[in-house]
Design an enzyme around this catalytic site. Structure first.
Site, mmCIF file in Angstrom:
data_model
loop_
_atom_site.group_PDB
_atom_site.id
_atom_site.type_symbol
_atom_site.label_atom_id
_atom_site.label_comp_id
_atom_site.label_asym_id
_atom_site.label_seq_id
_atom_site.Cartn_x
_atom_site.Cartn_y
_atom_site.Cartn_z
ATOM 1 N N LYS A 299 24.661 84.841 28.390
ATOM 2 C CA LYS A 299 24.231 83.766 27.477
ATOM 3 C C LYS A 299 23.197 84.292 26.479
ATOM 4 O O LYS A 299 23.254 83.995 25.285
ATOM 5 C CB LYS A 299 23.668 82.591 28.294
ATOM 6 C CG LYS A 299 24.746 81.844 29.063
ATOM 7 C CD LYS A 299 24.181 80.874 30.095
ATOM 8 C CE LYS A 299 25.325 80.275 30.920
ATOM 9 N NZ LYS A 299 24.867 79.444 32.042
ATOM 10 N N GLN B 220 19.365 77.885 35.149
ATOM 11 C CA GLN B 220 20.632 78.372 35.690
ATOM 12 C C GLN B 220 20.842 77.884 37.128
ATOM 13 O O GLN B 220 19.960 78.013 37.970
ATOM 14 C CB GLN B 220 20.652 79.915 35.644
ATOM 15 C CG GLN B 220 21.933 80.540 36.143
ATOM 16 C CD GLN B 220 23.139 80.259 35.230
ATOM 17 O OE1 GLN B 220 23.016 80.230 34.015
ATOM 18 N NE2 GLN B 220 24.294 80.027 35.832
ATOM 19 N N ASP C 165 22.540 72.040 28.364
ATOM 20 C CA ASP C 165 23.600 72.149 29.376
ATOM 21 C C ASP C 165 24.352 70.822 29.498
ATOM 22 O O ASP C 165 25.450 70.776 30.052
ATOM 23 C CB ASP C 165 23.005 72.504 30.751
ATOM 24 C CG ASP C 165 23.326 73.928 31.170
ATOM 25 O OD1 ASP C 165 24.267 74.514 30.584
ATOM 26 O OD2 ASP C 165 22.655 74.447 32.075
#
Ligand code: NDP
Length: 302
Positions: free
Chosen positions: A58, A102, A125
């Site tokens: 990412k 994460q 997200d």
């Protein structure tokens, strides 16, 4: 004689490369307008190998499109309170457009509480209840990265979805459930009649065989074989599994939830693993970050 393969690949790498070119152009515009590039931060707790690989991918993707990125590594021993404090600091950081924590987190940490602590304006997200609520209601907001990446992939390849029967296998909050909602929305891609299957579904094969579009996010390597797929179906494999492979330099290879070799010849379209859904998830995260930065820019300009 083996059947001649007539399937086409839903190539997530090619599609995400095309998307990233557009994102890079818009990132340059954001930079020109407000004097700073879109900025994404990622928080990684502990040192799980797969999570580290995903986060690093990412961060690398951010650099490739001209974003700023920050990687915040916290030890596996981080307490819930320390992690929430870190999230609050990122919420308050005016230099940051969006951030992710994460998942999965180490067992002693409460992921739901951490997600709830994220400012919905920075929830790139798309996991916060406000983001999920906006998605269900069809309001503007951040869409969860993996399902929205799959929608973009279907759009890119012009896959007809209107009136089709879409079967989604898996009902997690981050993949299966939002996927079922996006496919049933009154939009294009969308307008499917959706069946959501899960571990309690009776006779899964009978259900999946009815699918014009089959999206599999069960987290079970090789769950779907050829006998479970209709001839001419579109198959999207979300699963990613590392299996040991001493013949490779890395020591492992990646498998999906679908047995690609036997299923592909029955398909009209199918995603490979790797190179299917994974790159689209990252491209969607970049799109959400660009959106966060562009919304700020609009506020500054208007
Ligand atoms: P979860 O484990 O959270 O959810 C799995 C879902 O699949 C559950 O709803 C479960 O049902 C259902 N399921 C499990 N076994 C079966 C079965 N035998 N038959 C039918 N349904 C079953 O997984 P995630 O949604 O987080 O992820 C799914 C997969 O996708 C994983 O392999 C993950 O690594 C991968 N992934 C890939 C991404 C990418 O970018 N490519 C991004 C995110 C995930 P129940 O609810 O009844 O338990």
């Amino acid at each position: 004689m083996p059947a001649t393969a007539t399937y086409q690949l839903l190539d997530g790498r090619a599609c995400s490369d095309a998307l990233k070119q557009r994102i890079a152009q818009e990132a340059a515009e954001v930079l020109a307008k407000r004097g700073r590039a879109p900025h994404l931060a990622a928080v990684l707790v502990g040192d799980d190998g797969a999570s580290r690989t995903y986060v690093e991918a990412k961060v690398k993707a951010c650099e490739a499109v001209g974003f700023r990125s920050s990687l915040i590594r916290l030890p596996a021993s981080t307490t819930q309170q320390e992690l929430i404090k870190q999230v609050q600091a990122l919420n308050a950081d005016a230099d940051l457009d969006g951030f992710i924590v994460q998942l999965p987190l180490p067992d002693h940490l409460d992921a739901d509480a951490v997600t709830l602590a994220i400012d919905p304006a920075k929830d790139v997200d798309g996991f916060h209840p406000v983001s999920l609520g906006n998605m269900v209601l069809g309001h503007d907001g951040f869409l969860p990265a993996t399902p929205s990446g799959i929608v973009e992939l279907l759009r890119h390849y012009g896959i007809a979805t209107n009136g089709k029967h879409c079967v989604v296998v898996g009902r997690s909050n981050i993949v299966g459930t939002p996927m079922s909602i996006l496919m049933s929305r009154n939009s294009d891609p969308g307008n499917c009649t959706v069946t959501l299957a899960h571990s309690r579904t009776r006779d899964l094969a009978a259900v999946t065989r009815e699918a014009d579009i089959l999206i599999v996010a069960a987290g079970k390597p090789g769950l779907i074989g050829a006998a479970m797929v209709k001839q001419g179906a579109v198959v999207v494999d979300v699963g990613i599994h590392r299996v040991d492979d001493p013949s490779r330099k890395s020591g492992f290879r990646l498998l999906g939830d679908v047995r690609f070799e036997e299923v592909a010849p029955k398909c009209a379209w199918i995603t490979p693993v790797p190179g299917g859904v994974g790159p689209m998830t990252i491209a969607s995260l970049l799109l959400n970050t660009l959106k966060a930065a562009s919304d700020v820019t609009r506020k500054l300009v208007n």
